[in-house]
Design an enzyme around this catalytic site. Structure first.
Site, short mmCIF file in Angstrom:
data_model
loop_
_atom_site.label_atom_id
_atom_site.label_comp_id
_atom_site.label_asym_id
_atom_site.label_seq_id
_atom_site.Cartn_x
_atom_site.Cartn_y
_atom_site.Cartn_z
N GLY A 92 -16.83 54.94 3.26
CA GLY A 92 -15.34 54.97 1.90
C GLY A 92 -14.65 54.44 2.14
CG HIS A 115 -18.27 50.24 -0.39
ND1 HIS A 115 -17.16 49.65 -0.05
CD2 HIS A 115 -18.89 50.14 1.46
CE1 HIS A 115 -16.92 49.83 1.73
NE2 HIS A 115 -18.24 50.00 1.98
P1 AMP Z 1 -19.19 50.24 5.70
O1 AMP Z 1 -18.73 50.96 4.26
O2 AMP Z 1 -18.42 49.75 6.30
O3 AMP Z 1 -19.99 51.65 6.77
O4 AMP Z 1 -20.00 49.64 4.76
C1 AMP Z 1 -21.10 50.69 3.91
C2 AMP Z 1 -22.70 49.44 3.24
O5 AMP Z 1 -21.33 48.15 2.48
C3 AMP Z 1 -22.88 48.44 4.74
O6 AMP Z 1 -24.01 47.93 4.40
C4 AMP Z 1 -22.42 46.87 4.78
O7 AMP Z 1 -22.62 46.54 4.93
C5 AMP Z 1 -21.22 46.89 2.82
N1 AMP Z 1 -20.99 46.46 3.00
C6 AMP Z 1 -19.71 46.25 3.64
N2 AMP Z 1 -18.36 45.24 3.18
C7 AMP Z 1 -19.17 44.09 2.17
C8 AMP Z 1 -18.65 43.09 2.02
N3 AMP Z 1 -17.89 42.37 1.62
N4 AMP Z 1 -20.02 42.75 1.21
C9 AMP Z 1 -21.20 43.10 1.11
N5 AMP Z 1 -21.83 44.22 1.44
C10 AMP Z 1 -20.85 45.18 2.07
#
Ligand code: AMP
Length: 288
Positions: free
Chosen positions: A37, A43
């Site tokens: 989230g 995301h």
């Molecule tokens: P999180 O909500 O931080 O667990 O991230 C969920 C997914 O979004 C994970 O696969 C992250 O690697 C991806 N994600 C988070 N930040 C970025 C970003 N700046 N660019 C690309 N993917 C992202």
């Protein structure tokens, strides 16, 4: 590619699976984007990739307690489900899964995963138990959603390597799709944690990616990882408000340090830095 238009939100596994069973009856391909989230463009880029390939996309929002080795970090993790749902609806998401902790962990998860050593460096070393918690939640979510593809960002580079490893090792029938890091106009890698930075720290934090891209541009003028590490430490100093946890150069697949910078294998420079009480990670692939 997407066929469903109205977004549906489910809080229970039973209700989600009911919906998915109906969809899969007509040979729907389900794409899956697991998140914690506090959504941002990073995301949404994963959702966009899925929308191009899959008939429908499930996005999950769950701040997974088992992957936080620091209770304070878990409590401070940004949460804003209402806003997330608005964002997902305007981005054309089909299904959102927002379970509570009891739904995901009716009993404590005691499984211990073997990552073939991939968890012995960088994030695994600094955040003991972190990847075991990630594997616990991701394998549970895969079992619930049973997607044909799941989307992960290069932003969490070590996590991606570990997910790829467990999918192979435990024969989980899902294709892992890796998506590029989305950055703010300043170069700062987008992260839910960025919302915890004050304005001046946020501006300062853009230096992290500048340092990484400097190393990439001048890659051939560095003779060793040590030399790179000295450069990074000289740029991101305590005086300027940075507390550098690590800068490492690793092989993209094995996560081992290269014998030399000249080895023709894909090498990634990975960094973790504290600024204003917030821990940020970023990385750059030197050869792509
Ligand atoms: P999180 O909500 O931080 O667990 O991230 C969920 C997914 O979004 C994970 O696969 C992250 O690697 C991806 N994600 C988070 N930040 C970025 C970003 N700046 N660019 C690309 N993917 C992202």
């Amino acid at each position: 590619m997407h066929r469903i238009t109205v977004m549906k939100v489910f809080n229970t596994i039973a209700a989600l699976q009911n919906e998915l069973a109906l969809l899969k009856r007509t040979s729907f391909n389900v794409g899956f984007v697991p998140t914690m989230g506090a959504l941002h463009e990073g995301h949404l880029s994963l959702l966009k990739s899925s929308k191009e390939k899959d008939h429908c996309t499930v996005v999950s929002i769950f701040v997974n307690p088992t992957q936080f080795n620091d209770k304070n970090d878990f409590e401070k993790y940004p949460r804003n489900v209402d806003k997330d749902l608005e964002i997902l609806e305007s981005a054309g998401c089909n299904i959102v899964f927002v379970p509570n902790e009891k739904e995901i962990y009716p009993e404590p998860d005691t499984r211990v995963f073997d990552f073939g050593g991939l968890d012995q460096v960088m994030e695994g070393q600094c955040r003991p138990g972190h990847f075991n918690g990630v594997a616990q939640v991701v394998t549970r979510l895969f079992k619930i959603v049973k997607p044909c593809r799941a989307y992960f960002g290069y932003k969490d580079f070590q996590q991606l390597a570990i997910i790829r490893f467990i999918v192979k090792k435990y024969n989980i029938p899902v294709e892992i799709v890796a998506c590029p890091i989305v950055r703010e106009s300043t170069g700062l890698a987008m992260s839910s944690r960025n919302t915890r930075l004050c304005e001046s720290d946020r501006a300062k934090a853009s230096k992290i990616s500048k340092v990484l891209f400097y190393l990439k541009d001048r890659y051939n003028s560095f003779h060793s990882v040590k030399e790179m590490q000295a450069y990074v430490a000289g740029e991101l100093t305590l005086n300027d408000g940075f507390d550098l946890e690590y800068f490492e150069v690793v092989d993209e697949e094995t996560l081992l340090p290269p014998d030399s910078l000249q080895q023709p294998v894909s090498k990634v420079g990975c960094i973790a830095v504290w600024i204003g009480g917030v821990r940020l990670i970023d990385n750059v692939n030197f050869l792509s």
